[in-house]
Motif scaffolding. Structure first.
Motif, PDB file in Angstrom:
ATOM      1  N   ASN A  35     -30.837 -19.399 161.412  1.00  0.00           N
ATOM      2  CA  ASN A  35     -30.777 -20.449 160.384  1.00  0.00           C
ATOM      3  C   ASN A  35     -32.276 -20.356 160.149  1.00  0.00           C
ATOM      4  O   ASN A  35     -33.007 -21.487 160.509  1.00  0.00           O
ATOM      5  N   ALA A  36     -32.546 -19.656 158.993  1.00  0.00           N
ATOM      6  CA  ALA A  36     -34.177 -19.558 158.678  1.00  0.00           C
ATOM      7  C   ALA A  36     -34.809 -20.996 158.095  1.00  0.00           C
ATOM      8  O   ALA A  36     -35.927 -21.445 158.396  1.00  0.00           O
ATOM      9  N   GLU A  38     -34.035 -24.189 159.000  1.00  0.00           N
ATOM     10  CA  GLU A  38     -34.243 -25.056 159.942  1.00  0.00           C
ATOM     11  C   GLU A  38     -35.526 -24.322 160.962  1.00  0.00           C
ATOM     12  O   GLU A  38     -36.281 -24.972 161.136  1.00  0.00           O
ATOM     13  N   ALA A  39     -35.359 -23.036 161.216  1.00  0.00           N
ATOM     14  CA  ALA A  39     -36.537 -22.381 161.893  1.00  0.00           C
ATOM     15  C   ALA A  39     -37.829 -22.427 161.249  1.00  0.00           C
ATOM     16  O   ALA A  39     -38.842 -22.649 161.850  1.00  0.00           O
ATOM     17  N   ALA A  40     -37.814 -22.581 160.004  1.00  0.00           N
ATOM     18  CA  ALA A  40     -39.154 -22.803 159.293  1.00  0.00           C
ATOM     19  C   ALA A  40     -39.821 -23.990 159.521  1.00  0.00           C
ATOM     20  O   ALA A  40     -41.169 -23.970 159.187  1.00  0.00           O
ATOM     21  N   PHE A  41     -39.251 -24.957 160.058  1.00  0.00           N
ATOM     22  CA  PHE A  41     -40.055 -26.111 160.579  1.00  0.00           C
ATOM     23  C   PHE A  41     -40.142 -26.157 162.193  1.00  0.00           C
ATOM     24  O   PHE A  41     -40.735 -27.258 162.400  1.00  0.00           O
ATOM     25  N   LEU A  42     -39.947 -25.393 162.842  1.00  0.00           N
ATOM     26  CA  LEU A  42     -39.878 -25.529 164.370  1.00  0.00           C
ATOM     27  C   LEU A  42     -41.289 -25.131 164.965  1.00  0.00           C
ATOM     28  O   LEU A  42     -42.020 -24.091 164.294  1.00  0.00           O
ATOM     29  N   SER A  43     -41.781 -25.773 165.752  1.00  0.00           N
ATOM     30  CA  SER A  43     -43.018 -25.251 166.427  1.00  0.00           C
ATOM     31  C   SER A  43     -42.785 -24.365 167.350  1.00  0.00           C
ATOM     32  O   SER A  43     -41.723 -24.031 167.578  1.00  0.00           O
ATOM     33  N   ALA A 236     -38.592 -31.628 155.521  1.00  0.00           N
ATOM     34  CA  ALA A 236     -37.289 -31.221 156.397  1.00  0.00           C
ATOM     35  C   ALA A 236     -36.517 -30.589 155.315  1.00  0.00           C
ATOM     36  O   ALA A 236     -36.633 -30.866 154.089  1.00  0.00           O
ATOM     37  N   PRO A 237     -35.511 -29.384 156.008  1.00  0.00           N
ATOM     38  CA  PRO A 237     -34.882 -28.564 154.912  1.00  0.00           C
ATOM     39  C   PRO A 237     -33.853 -29.713 154.286  1.00  0.00           C
ATOM     40  O   PRO A 237     -33.072 -30.360 154.973  1.00  0.00           O
ATOM     41  N   ARG A 238     -33.303 -29.177 153.105  1.00  0.00           N
ATOM     42  CA  ARG A 238     -32.490 -30.038 152.558  1.00  0.00           C
ATOM     43  C   ARG A 238     -31.003 -29.224 152.303  1.00  0.00           C
ATOM     44  O   ARG A 238     -30.299 -29.540 151.495  1.00  0.00           O
ATOM     45  N   GLY A 239     -30.879 -28.339 152.965  1.00  0.00           N
ATOM     46  CA  GLY A 239     -29.448 -27.560 153.119  1.00  0.00           C
ATOM     47  C   GLY A 239     -29.533 -26.596 154.345  1.00  0.00           C
ATOM     48  O   GLY A 239     -30.429 -26.528 155.259  1.00  0.00           O
ATOM     49  N   ARG A 240     -28.126 -26.030 154.436  1.00  0.00           N
ATOM     50  CA  ARG A 240     -28.281 -24.995 155.545  1.00  0.00           C
ATOM     51  C   ARG A 240     -28.966 -23.581 155.563  1.00  0.00           C
ATOM     52  O   ARG A 240     -29.334 -22.992 156.395  1.00  0.00           O
ATOM     53  N   SER A 241     -29.368 -23.493 154.194  1.00  0.00           N
ATOM     54  CA  SER A 241     -30.420 -22.393 154.011  1.00  0.00           C
ATOM     55  C   SER A 241     -31.123 -22.837 152.707  1.00  0.00           C
ATOM     56  O   SER A 241     -30.745 -23.572 151.733  1.00  0.00           O
TER      57      SER A 241
END
Length: 285
Positions: A35-36, A38-43, A236-241
């Protein structure tokens, strides 16, 4: 970053180093690619936790792929997601994946998933800070263009009811300049921007900082690359991808969380203003 890798995508880098990837590396890669958005926001710590590896493994993987460290790897992932956000293509992908025309059920599922990602991307501590910044401000300059305008108008009305002074920044650059000429250190710019940096964003935040005022940004994937950086960024992401339908539910949820937190943390001020407003409604009606 290695010169020979500048034009390579993250997936290209992973493929080219596949024979060198350890088990820990492979776990991290799976966590990144499943899930890119979401991952783009993970520390690095959160990504390592998700992959069940030591946090240091994120740095080792990044360097193995030609980055200076994990933040640079994450920045590339964010850039690639933003670049894939063509509106027509996103809608085609979203429609194509729905089975049997169950668009409502699919939308409900995607909204739930987006809100779950929001829980991971934005902390209550950040919402608390946003609420306090708004309450402490002498005036709140609200900036939002395109799809963000509806959220800006919603926020303006709620803050007005809380007894706060808001100024909506609308129109062209010159129109915005006229409204911010009197900005000073007690003020706050609250910007909402999605998908790409608006033309007026940079001069607005630069002027804000030059006057000693504060800037807050509510955004999505694109916000991590907007410059100059705001004092507080709620992203925050606005969708599943990044390549599918982008919901307005996420930024609305962020804004509503801020409003509820203001009411909870500054109850006497907010309730007093609402009670006065109720009396004014009777007088004006």
């Amino acid at each position: 970053m290695q010169n020979g890798c500048k034009m390579m995508t993250l997936l290209d880098r992973i493929k080219s180093h596949s024979t060198r990837l350890t088990e820990a590396d492979q776990r991290l890669v799976s966590a990144l690619l499943e899930n890119a958005a979401e991952a783009a926001f993970l520390s690095s710590a959160r990504l390592a936790e998700r992959a069940s590896v030591h946090e240091a493994a994120t740095t080792r993987l990044a360097q193995k792929l030609g980055f200076k460290g994990y933040p640079e790897l994450r920045s590339q992932l964010q850039r690639e997601l933003v670049e894939s956000q063509d509106a027509a293509e996103r809608m085609r992908r979203s429609v194509a994946k729905v089975e049997h025309g169950d668009f409502l059920l699919d939308l409900i599922g995607s909204e739930i998933a987006a809100l779950e990602h929001l829980r991971l991307a934005v902390s209550q501590d950040s919402i608390n800070r946003a609420a306090d910044m708004i309450v402490d401000a002498r005036r709140i300059f609200l900036f939002g263009q395109g799809h963000a305008q509806s959220i800006t108008q919603f926020l303006r009305r709620r803050l007005d009811r809380f007894g706060m002074t808001t100024i909506v920044l609308e129109g062209r650059g010159r129109d915005i300049a006229e409204r911010v000429v009197g900005m000073d250190k007690g003020d706050l710019v609250l910007a909402l921007a999605f998908r790409k940096q608006p033309t007026s964003y940079a001069p607005l935040v630069e002027h804000c900082h030059a006057q000693g005022a504060k800037a807050m940004l509510v955004t999505d994937l694109a916000g991590t690359m907007m410059q100059p950086e705001a004092d507080l960024v709620l992203a925050a992401p606005r969708g599943r991808s990044g390549s599918e339908f982008q919901t307005p539910t996420v930024p609305f949820a962020i804004v509503n969380a801020i409003l509820l937190t203001i009411a909870g943390r500054h109850q006497s001020r907010v309730m007093g203003a609402l009670e006065r407003l109720s009396g004014l409604f009777d007088e004006f009606d």
